[in-house]
Design a protein around this motif. Structure first.
Motif, mmCIF file in Angstrom:
data_model
loop_
_atom_site.group_PDB
_atom_site.id
_atom_site.type_symbol
_atom_site.label_atom_id
_atom_site.label_comp_id
_atom_site.label_asym_id
_atom_site.label_seq_id
_atom_site.Cartn_x
_atom_site.Cartn_y
_atom_site.Cartn_z
ATOM 1 N N GLU A 1 -39.860 32.827 16.097
ATOM 2 C CA GLU A 1 -39.056 33.981 15.686
ATOM 3 C C GLU A 1 -38.000 33.668 14.626
ATOM 4 O OE1 GLU A 1 -37.662 36.310 19.100
ATOM 5 O OE2 GLU A 1 -39.448 37.467 18.592
ATOM 6 N N ASN A 2 -38.075 32.506 14.020
ATOM 7 C CA ASN A 2 -37.073 32.160 13.009
ATOM 8 C C ASN A 2 -37.564 32.596 11.623
ATOM 9 O OD1 ASN A 2 -34.823 31.101 11.785
ATOM 10 N ND2 ASN A 2 -35.427 28.966 12.013
ATOM 11 N N GLU A 3 -37.772 33.904 11.490
ATOM 12 C CA GLU A 3 -38.358 34.448 10.260
ATOM 13 C C GLU A 3 -37.509 34.130 9.038
ATOM 14 O OE1 GLU A 3 -39.737 38.817 8.473
ATOM 15 O OE2 GLU A 3 -38.981 38.646 10.534
ATOM 16 N N GLU A 4 -36.206 34.141 9.197
ATOM 17 C CA GLU A 4 -35.300 33.905 8.067
ATOM 18 C C GLU A 4 -35.517 32.522 7.462
ATOM 19 O OE1 GLU A 4 -30.481 33.592 7.226
ATOM 20 O OE2 GLU A 4 -31.214 34.650 8.991
ATOM 21 N N ARG A 5 -35.892 31.541 8.298
ATOM 22 C CA ARG A 5 -36.130 30.182 7.826
ATOM 23 C C ARG A 5 -37.618 29.862 7.771
ATOM 24 N NH1 ARG A 5 -32.858 27.718 4.998
ATOM 25 N NH2 ARG A 5 -33.438 25.686 5.840
ATOM 26 N N ALA A 6 -38.441 30.898 7.688
ATOM 27 C CA ALA A 6 -39.899 30.740 7.581
ATOM 28 C C ALA A 6 -40.453 29.906 8.727
ATOM 29 C CB ALA A 6 -40.279 30.130 6.226
ATOM 30 N N ASN A 7 -39.843 30.072 9.923
ATOM 31 C CA ASN A 7 -40.276 29.360 11.124
ATOM 32 C C ASN A 7 -40.363 27.848 10.895
ATOM 33 O OD1 ASN A 7 -40.588 31.751 12.773
ATOM 34 N ND2 ASN A 7 -42.366 32.218 11.511
ATOM 35 N N ALA A 8 -39.347 27.333 10.188
ATOM 36 C CA ALA A 8 -39.274 25.895 9.941
ATOM 37 C C ALA A 8 -39.111 25.152 11.260
ATOM 38 C CB ALA A 8 -38.112 25.578 8.995
ATOM 39 N N ARG B 1 -43.762 36.821 7.468
ATOM 40 C CA ARG B 1 -44.875 36.632 6.534
ATOM 41 C C ARG B 1 -45.548 35.282 6.680
ATOM 42 N NH1 ARG B 1 -43.949 35.793 1.742
ATOM 43 N NH2 ARG B 1 -41.763 35.178 1.888
ATOM 44 N N ILE B 2 -44.838 34.298 7.245
ATOM 45 C CA ILE B 2 -45.290 32.916 7.238
ATOM 46 C C ILE B 2 -45.416 32.396 8.662
ATOM 47 C CG2 ILE B 2 -44.613 30.560 6.579
ATOM 48 C CD1 ILE B 2 -43.335 31.736 4.083
ATOM 49 N N PHE B 3 -46.531 31.748 8.952
ATOM 50 C CA PHE B 3 -46.709 31.124 10.262
ATOM 51 C C PHE B 3 -45.650 30.048 10.456
ATOM 52 C CE2 PHE B 3 -48.764 27.807 12.901
ATOM 53 C CZ PHE B 3 -48.995 28.552 14.053
ATOM 54 N N SER B 4 -45.607 29.081 9.564
ATOM 55 C CA SER B 4 -44.546 28.070 9.587
ATOM 56 C C SER B 4 -44.538 27.316 8.271
ATOM 57 C CB SER B 4 -44.730 27.077 10.736
ATOM 58 O OG SER B 4 -43.779 26.026 10.635
ATOM 59 N N ALA B 5 -43.347 27.178 7.691
ATOM 60 C CA ALA B 5 -43.191 26.417 6.454
ATOM 61 C C ALA B 5 -43.151 24.920 6.700
ATOM 62 C CB ALA B 5 -41.915 26.850 5.729
ATOM 63 N N GLY B 6 -43.278 24.499 7.972
ATOM 64 C CA GLY B 6 -43.297 23.076 8.287
ATOM 65 C C GLY B 6 -41.912 22.554 8.621
ATOM 66 N N PHE C 1 -37.551 19.768 -4.357
ATOM 67 C CA PHE C 1 -38.209 20.882 -3.667
ATOM 68 C C PHE C 1 -37.193 21.797 -3.007
ATOM 69 C CE2 PHE C 1 -40.361 23.079 -0.265
ATOM 70 C CZ PHE C 1 -41.589 23.409 -0.814
ATOM 71 N N VAL C 2 -36.192 21.212 -2.330
ATOM 72 C CA VAL C 2 -35.157 22.019 -1.670
ATOM 73 C C VAL C 2 -34.387 22.840 -2.692
ATOM 74 C CG1 VAL C 2 -32.980 21.889 -0.398
ATOM 75 C CG2 VAL C 2 -34.935 20.531 0.351
ATOM 76 N N SER C 3 -34.067 22.223 -3.820
ATOM 77 C CA SER C 3 -33.334 22.946 -4.870
ATOM 78 C C SER C 3 -34.161 24.096 -5.418
ATOM 79 C CB SER C 3 -32.979 21.969 -5.999
ATOM 80 O OG SER C 3 -32.373 22.657 -7.073
ATOM 81 N N ARG C 4 -35.453 23.857 -5.632
ATOM 82 C CA ARG C 4 -36.332 24.893 -6.168
ATOM 83 C C ARG C 4 -36.528 26.028 -5.162
ATOM 84 N NH1 ARG C 4 -40.292 21.811 -7.321
ATOM 85 N NH2 ARG C 4 -41.720 22.346 -5.628
ATOM 86 N N SER C 5 -36.691 25.677 -3.886
ATOM 87 C CA SER C 5 -36.954 26.710 -2.862
ATOM 88 C C SER C 5 -35.712 27.535 -2.578
ATOM 89 C CB SER C 5 -37.459 26.063 -1.579
ATOM 90 O OG SER C 5 -36.468 25.236 -1.003
ATOM 91 N N ALA C 6 -34.526 26.998 -2.903
ATOM 92 C CA ALA C 6 -33.288 27.751 -2.673
ATOM 93 C C ALA C 6 -32.981 28.699 -3.821
ATOM 94 C CB ALA C 6 -32.120 26.787 -2.493
#
Length: 262
Positions: free
Chosen positions: A19-26, A58-63, A250-255
């Motif tokens: 249920e952590n949709e805001e963090r793409a279920n990280a 939208r995302i199962f899990s971003a890992g 990657f973190v900088s780009r995804s933010a």
């Protein structure tokens, strides 16, 4: 702190929802602790005959949570190792569960999210789902048993080819390889997943339990030992400067605006 995992049910089918949709279920340690708690509750109850692992959003899990991983690289207290150990415990709990677990995947299952899906007994995917590898491009090896499960299901050469040369697999590609057992249109993913779970739940519990155990014994080359090897390989890669630079990039780009957080 808001819960990242919610356990509900549809009759004798347990529904474990990320249920952590805001963090793409990280996936982080709190996520793993909650997942372990849900799996324990399911096994402790005599009610459940099948489990569906699903996700909100939208995302199962971003890992793995790359912000935490980046922080862990810079710490000297074993945080990163403890995070991978928590993921490994979750993977082992799924594999050891006597109740079959079905992953219901929409959107991306990336990195450790891909590992989580592959740890499940069966996978139903939305036609729009993608199974994203990503580890080598970040400068590391896999975690969460992905190398084990891909090699076990596909053979060594195909597993290596996917992990080193493919960015992702579509749902159709994953199904052709046998990694996905059912494909549904996005609007009917939940219905299709429940229908598969119902087929299992309607069988005698003892037959299901014994069959899962036999299949696991027939195909296993000691997942627990492999997870330890995988963890230490990941940690060796994580100690390199290149890994740090690639994760930071990657973190900088995804933010950036327009990109989902991971």
């Amino acid at each position: 702190m808001e819960s990242k995992i919610k356990l509900t049910s549809s009759g004798d089918i347990a529904l474990v929802t990320m249920e952590n949709e805001e963090r793409a279920n990280a996936i982080d340690k709190a996520f793993c602790d909650e997942m372990l708690g849900a799996l324990h509750d399911i096994e402790s109850s005599a009610k459940y005959r099948a489990v569906i692992l699903q996700a909100r959003g939208r995302i199962f899990s971003a890992g793995g949570d790359l912000h935490q991983i980046l922080d862990g690289i810079q710490r000297a207290d074993g945080f990163l190792e403890s995070l991978i150990s928590a993921l490994n415990a979750t993977i082992m709990a799924i594999r050891r569960s006597p109740i079959p677990v079905i992953a219901s995947v929409q959107g991306a299952a990336a990195g450790a999210g891909f590992s989580l899906a592959m740890a499940c007994d069966l996978v139903v995917a939305s036609r729009s789902a993608r199974f994203v590898v990503g580890y080598a491009k970040l400068g590391t090896s896999s975690d969460g048993g992905l190398s084990f499960h891909l090699a076990r299901r596909l053979g060594a050469a195909r597993a290596l080819e996917i992990m080193l040369t493919r960015d992702s697999l579509s749902a159709d590609e994953a199904a052709l390889l046998g990694l996905v057992q059912g494909i549904a249109e996005p609007a009917s993913l939940e219905e299709t997943s429940l229908a598969l779970a119902r087929k299992i739940a309607d069988l005698p519990a003892a037959a299901v339990r014994e069959t899962k155990s036999l299949v696991e014994m027939a195909g296993s080359d000691n997942l627990e030992r492999h997870l330890e090897h995988e963890k230490h390989a990941f940690l060796r890669c994580a100690s390199t400067k290149e890994f740090s630079l690639r994760v930071e990039r990657f973190v900088s780009r995804s933010a950036s605006p327009g990109n989902p957080s991971t």
